[in-house]
Design a protein around this motif. Structure first.
Motif, PDB file in Angstrom:
ATOM      1  N   GLY A 163       0.822  -1.213   0.000  1.00 47.35           N
ATOM      2  CA  GLY A 163       0.000   0.000   0.000  1.00 47.35           C
ATOM      3  C   GLY A 163       0.852   1.258   0.000  1.00 47.35           C
ATOM      4  O   GLY A 163       0.560   2.219  -0.710  1.00 47.35           O
ATOM      5  N   ARG A 164       1.930   1.258   0.788  1.00 45.96           N
ATOM      6  CA  ARG A 164       2.844   2.414   0.808  1.00 45.96           C
ATOM      7  C   ARG A 164       3.519   2.603  -0.548  1.00 45.96           C
ATOM      8  O   ARG A 164       3.683   3.730  -1.030  1.00 45.96           O
ATOM      9  N   HIS A 165       3.899   1.481  -1.150  1.00 42.66           N
ATOM     10  CA  HIS A 165       4.539   1.542  -2.473  1.00 42.66           C
ATOM     11  C   HIS A 165       3.571   2.120  -3.515  1.00 42.66           C
ATOM     12  O   HIS A 165       3.952   2.963  -4.320  1.00 42.66           O
ATOM     13  N   VAL A 166       2.326   1.670  -3.475  1.00 40.07           N
ATOM     14  CA  VAL A 166       1.324   2.186  -4.411  1.00 40.07           C
ATOM     15  C   VAL A 166       1.109   3.676  -4.169  1.00 40.07           C
ATOM     16  O   VAL A 166       0.998   4.468  -5.113  1.00 40.07           O
ATOM     17  N   LYS A 167       1.073   4.076  -2.907  1.00 40.23           N
ATOM     18  CA  LYS A 167       0.889   5.498  -2.565  1.00 40.23           C
ATOM     19  C   LYS A 167       2.062   6.327  -3.086  1.00 40.23           C
ATOM     20  O   LYS A 167       1.857   7.405  -3.667  1.00 40.23           O
ATOM     21  N   GLN A 168       3.292   5.829  -2.917  1.00 43.08           N
ATOM     22  CA  GLN A 168       4.475   6.538  -3.422  1.00 43.08           C
ATOM     23  C   GLN A 168       4.434   6.643  -4.946  1.00 43.08           C
ATOM     24  O   GLN A 168       4.751   7.686  -5.514  1.00 43.08           O
TER      25      GLN A 168
ATOM     26  N   LEU B  46       4.364  10.027  -7.139  1.00 43.86           N
ATOM     27  CA  LEU B  46       5.362  10.253  -8.183  1.00 43.86           C
ATOM     28  C   LEU B  46       4.689  10.510  -9.533  1.00 43.86           C
ATOM     29  O   LEU B  46       5.078  11.421 -10.268  1.00 43.86           O
ATOM     30  N   THR B  47       3.656   9.740  -9.824  1.00 53.53           N
ATOM     31  CA  THR B  47       2.925   9.931 -11.082  1.00 53.53           C
ATOM     32  C   THR B  47       2.266  11.308 -11.116  1.00 53.53           C
ATOM     33  O   THR B  47       2.321  12.008 -12.133  1.00 53.53           O
ATOM     34  N   THR B  48       1.670  11.713 -10.010  1.00 45.86           N
ATOM     35  CA  THR B  48       1.043  13.036  -9.929  1.00 45.86           C
ATOM     36  C   THR B  48       2.090  14.132 -10.126  1.00 45.86           C
ATOM     37  O   THR B  48       1.855  15.109 -10.859  1.00 45.86           O
TER      38      THR B  48
ATOM     39  N   ILE C   7       3.062  14.248 -13.774  1.00 51.16           N
ATOM     40  CA  ILE C   7       2.000  14.871 -14.573  1.00 51.16           C
ATOM     41  C   ILE C   7       2.049  16.387 -14.411  1.00 51.16           C
ATOM     42  O   ILE C   7       1.925  17.132 -15.394  1.00 51.16           O
ATOM     43  N   ASN C   8       2.246  16.850 -13.198  1.00 51.98           N
ATOM     44  CA  ASN C   8       2.350  18.294 -12.959  1.00 51.98           C
ATOM     45  C   ASN C   8       3.566  18.882 -13.657  1.00 51.98           C
ATOM     46  O   ASN C   8       3.508  19.994 -14.190  1.00 51.98           O
ATOM     47  N   THR C   9       4.664  18.141 -13.670  1.00 46.72           N
ATOM     48  CA  THR C   9       5.869  18.598 -14.356  1.00 46.72           C
ATOM     49  C   THR C   9       5.609  18.730 -15.857  1.00 46.72           C
ATOM     50  O   THR C   9       6.012  19.713 -16.483  1.00 46.72           O
ATOM     51  N   VAL C  10       4.915  17.768 -16.422  1.00 41.82           N
ATOM     52  CA  VAL C  10       4.591  17.825 -17.847  1.00 41.82           C
ATOM     53  C   VAL C  10       3.664  19.000 -18.134  1.00 41.82           C
ATOM     54  O   VAL C  10       3.843  19.725 -19.122  1.00 41.82           O
TER      55      VAL C  10
END
Length: 106
Positions: A33-38, A42-44, A47-50
């Motif tokens: 669950g922690r890995h999925v949250k991380q 990271l994906t968010t 996306i913001n960087t893009v």
């Protein structure tokens, strides 16, 4: 009624599938669950960087278009100067070419 059964069945199947995956891969549910949250964070962030890069690109394109419009009078002036220079040297070039032709024919 049918929709609630479909949703219940889907959630149940997903839960069983996740439990099976965690059991087979021998992973702790909390660690997973922690890995999925991380990964989600990271994906968010990516996306913001893009999105930021896209906005910067759009702003740069607008700045370039403005600079080209602002530079158009200078381009026109340079072209006018080139045309005047070409007109002034045309007779001299004709004389030079004529002289070279005469020398080549000898």
């Amino acid at each position: 009624m049918r929709l609630s059964h479909l949703i219940t069945g889907t959630v149940l199947a997903a839960g069983v599938g996740l439990a099976t995956y965690l059991t087979i891969s021998k992973q702790d549910p909390l660690t997973w669950g922690r890995h999925v949250k991380q990964q989600a964070k990271l994906t968010t962030k990516n996306i913001n960087t893009v999105k930021d890069a896209k906005e910067q690109l759009n702003q740069s394109a607008r700045n370039l278009a403005t600079a080209i419009e602002d530079a158009q009078p200078a381009f026109d002036e340079i072209q006018s100067a080139v045309d005047k220079f070409s007109f002034k040297i045309a007779p001299r070039l004709e004389t030079i070419e004529s002289t070279l032709d005469q020398m080549n024919n000898r």
